[in-house]
Scaffold this motif. Sequence first.
Motif, short mmCIF file in Angstrom:
data_model
loop_
_atom_site.label_atom_id
_atom_site.label_comp_id
_atom_site.label_asym_id
_atom_site.label_seq_id
_atom_site.Cartn_x
_atom_site.Cartn_y
_atom_site.Cartn_z
N ALA A 106 0.84 -1.20 0.00
CA ALA A 106 0.00 0.00 0.00
C ALA A 106 0.88 1.25 0.00
N PHE A 107 0.42 2.31 -0.69
CA PHE A 107 1.18 3.57 -0.75
C PHE A 107 0.23 4.69 -1.14
N ASP A 108 0.75 5.90 -1.06
CA ASP A 108 0.00 7.11 -1.43
C ASP A 108 0.58 7.63 -2.74
N LEU A 109 -0.29 7.92 -3.71
CA LEU A 109 0.18 8.44 -4.99
C LEU A 109 0.91 9.77 -4.84
N HIS A 110 0.62 10.53 -3.78
CA HIS A 110 1.39 11.76 -3.53
C HIS A 110 2.86 11.44 -3.34
N THR A 111 3.15 10.38 -2.61
CA THR A 111 4.54 9.99 -2.36
C THR A 111 5.23 9.60 -3.66
N VAL A 112 4.51 8.87 -4.54
CA VAL A 112 5.08 8.47 -5.82
C VAL A 112 5.45 9.69 -6.66
N VAL A 113 4.53 10.66 -6.75
CA VAL A 113 4.80 11.85 -7.55
C VAL A 113 5.94 12.67 -6.95
N ASN A 114 5.96 12.83 -5.63
CA ASN A 114 7.03 13.60 -4.99
C ASN A 114 8.39 12.94 -5.20
N ASP A 115 8.44 11.60 -5.12
CA ASP A 115 9.71 10.90 -5.34
C ASP A 115 10.17 11.05 -6.78
N ALA A 116 9.22 11.00 -7.73
CA ALA A 116 9.58 11.17 -9.14
C ALA A 116 10.12 12.57 -9.40
N LEU A 117 9.45 13.58 -8.81
CA LEU A 117 9.92 14.97 -8.98
C LEU A 117 11.29 15.17 -8.38
N ALA A 118 11.53 14.57 -7.21
CA ALA A 118 12.84 14.71 -6.57
C ALA A 118 13.93 14.08 -7.43
N ALA A 119 13.63 12.92 -8.05
CA ALA A 119 14.62 12.27 -8.90
C ALA A 119 14.90 13.10 -10.14
N ILE A 120 13.85 13.69 -10.72
CA ILE A 120 14.03 14.53 -11.91
C ILE A 120 14.89 15.76 -11.59
N ARG A 121 14.57 16.41 -10.51
CA ARG A 121 15.31 17.64 -10.16
C ARG A 121 16.73 17.32 -9.72
N GLY A 122 16.93 16.15 -9.12
CA GLY A 122 18.29 15.78 -8.72
C GLY A 122 19.16 15.48 -9.92
N ALA A 123 18.58 14.88 -10.95
CA ALA A 123 19.36 14.55 -12.14
C ALA A 123 19.49 15.73 -13.09
N ASN A 124 18.54 16.66 -13.02
CA ASN A 124 18.55 17.82 -13.93
C ASN A 124 18.33 19.10 -13.11
N PRO A 125 19.33 19.56 -12.43
CA PRO A 125 19.15 20.75 -11.57
C PRO A 125 18.88 22.04 -12.35
N ASP A 126 19.17 22.04 -13.66
CA ASP A 126 19.02 23.27 -14.45
C ASP A 126 17.76 23.23 -15.31
N ILE A 127 16.73 22.58 -14.86
CA ILE A 127 15.48 22.50 -15.62
C ILE A 127 14.90 23.91 -15.80
N THR A 128 14.51 24.22 -17.03
CA THR A 128 13.93 25.54 -17.30
C THR A 128 12.40 25.50 -17.31
N GLN A 129 11.81 24.32 -17.40
CA GLN A 129 10.36 24.21 -17.41
C GLN A 129 9.81 24.38 -15.99
N THR A 130 8.55 24.80 -15.95
CA THR A 130 7.85 24.94 -14.67
C THR A 130 7.02 23.67 -14.44
N ILE A 131 7.25 23.01 -13.32
CA ILE A 131 6.51 21.76 -13.01
C ILE A 131 5.57 22.05 -11.85
N VAL A 132 4.27 21.84 -12.08
CA VAL A 132 3.26 22.15 -11.06
C VAL A 132 2.57 20.84 -10.65
N ASN A 133 2.59 20.58 -9.36
CA ASN A 133 1.90 19.38 -8.82
C ASN A 133 0.49 19.79 -8.40
N GLU A 134 -0.52 19.36 -9.13
CA GLU A 134 -1.90 19.75 -8.85
C GLU A 134 -2.74 18.60 -8.27
#
Length: 460
Positions: free
Chosen positions: A309-337
């Motif tokens: 069992a898990f919360d989809l919020h945790t999945v999205v937050n972990d995915a965003l953290a991995a993206i930002r960690g691998a690409n610290p210079d992202i120019t796009q705006t990512i909004v979690n809604e």
Amino acid sequence: MQPGPKAAHSLRRRLLRAVSVATLLAWSLTGVFSYQKAQHEAEELMDGHLAQTARLLLALVRDNEDHLSDLANRLATVRGTRENIYEPPLEFQIGRDDGTVLLRSTDAPSLPVLGIAGHSDIERETESWRVLNMVSADGSYRVQVAQSIALRDQAALEIAWQTAYPVVIVLPLLLLMIYFSVRSVLRPLDALAEDVAARTPDTLSPLPERNVPQEVTPLVAALNRLFVRLGATLENERRFTADAAHELRTPLAALKVQTQVARLSNDPQMRGHALQQIESGVDRATHLVNQLLRLARLDPLSSLENRQAFDLHTVVNDALAAIRGANPDITQTIVNELPERPLLSEGDPDLLVIAVRNLIDNAIRYSGLASTIRITSVVDGSRCSLSVRDNGPGVPAAIQARLGERFFRNRETSVEGNGLGLAIVARIAELHGGSLAAGNLPEGGFAATLDRLHLATAIS
């Protein structure tokens, strides 16, 4: 010491044993019943012989009382012998109603002729006798007929044995017929086993279902379905291997060229550029290999191994953290809604993190440097759809139907990729009971959706 493997059960041996035991039991019961019935009938037949002899003697003595001595001599000439079990000697006494004995055979037992009328068993000295007392119609004469029980039993035994003897003779022949019948009936199984054993790993054509016993038809049908699945799996592996080899050939060739440039160039700037290209090529090859390994691990799965069992919020937050960690210079705006309430689901959260990360990574690659990427969800009862939307140029309508195919890339874009990202997402969604939906948005942009994921609790 480890116990050895159990011997495989033989269907033919078990069937032969069961049928043989049942036949032996039925045949034995038949033999015993036939023996007892024949013995009883023999006893009845000999009792009837006693009665017939007694009536005959009564008829003779009524008209020949004055010539009884001659009658005794004539009866002695037709007397049976003890050696002939089918004609045992009959002993008799003839007397009057006052008990006077008029005529007596030589070996007749010493009994009064005034015994009770009918059959009876008696013992005299060392021998047992079957005795019949009979009275004439007018009551003036009495006849007593006796037969040795030992001789009677011997005759009855012989008759019963002759009746049961065919049963004993036929039994081995019957068992032999059962053996050959079972072998003949099971011959289609032997032919089926030989057909399967003779096949090579590449021989996956369906087994013939004609002339197959009805009981074996489900097995043959199941094997044919298995062959179809194996054929599809092998074909997928061949195509996967060929595509992987093709995809790896290009970056490896580029790495070789850049390595040669770096080795042969005397210009530090050119050598540095070549080394930078080598590093970028290694990153791309590493990413491709990781994607291939991930697909190779997901393909054989029929269900999730690490279900929790898990919360989809945790999945999205972990995915965003991995993206930002691998690409610290992202120019796009990512909004979690995603909504604030929990979105509890069940499955493999690590796989879903990979899926969401691939969707976000694709949006970053193809939406443009200043685009906005939104992560949204739609809840419908016990199902939830998780979408990654962007406001980029979208995808040409002609290729939308092929999105998710392995190694398929949009040739109209210069963005590098290997065409495996959406294929991995689709497989992960399938393992979670959902699917991948992708297409252009009416207002512009593109959306990729993990559609109809299960929620642990329905939300209204």
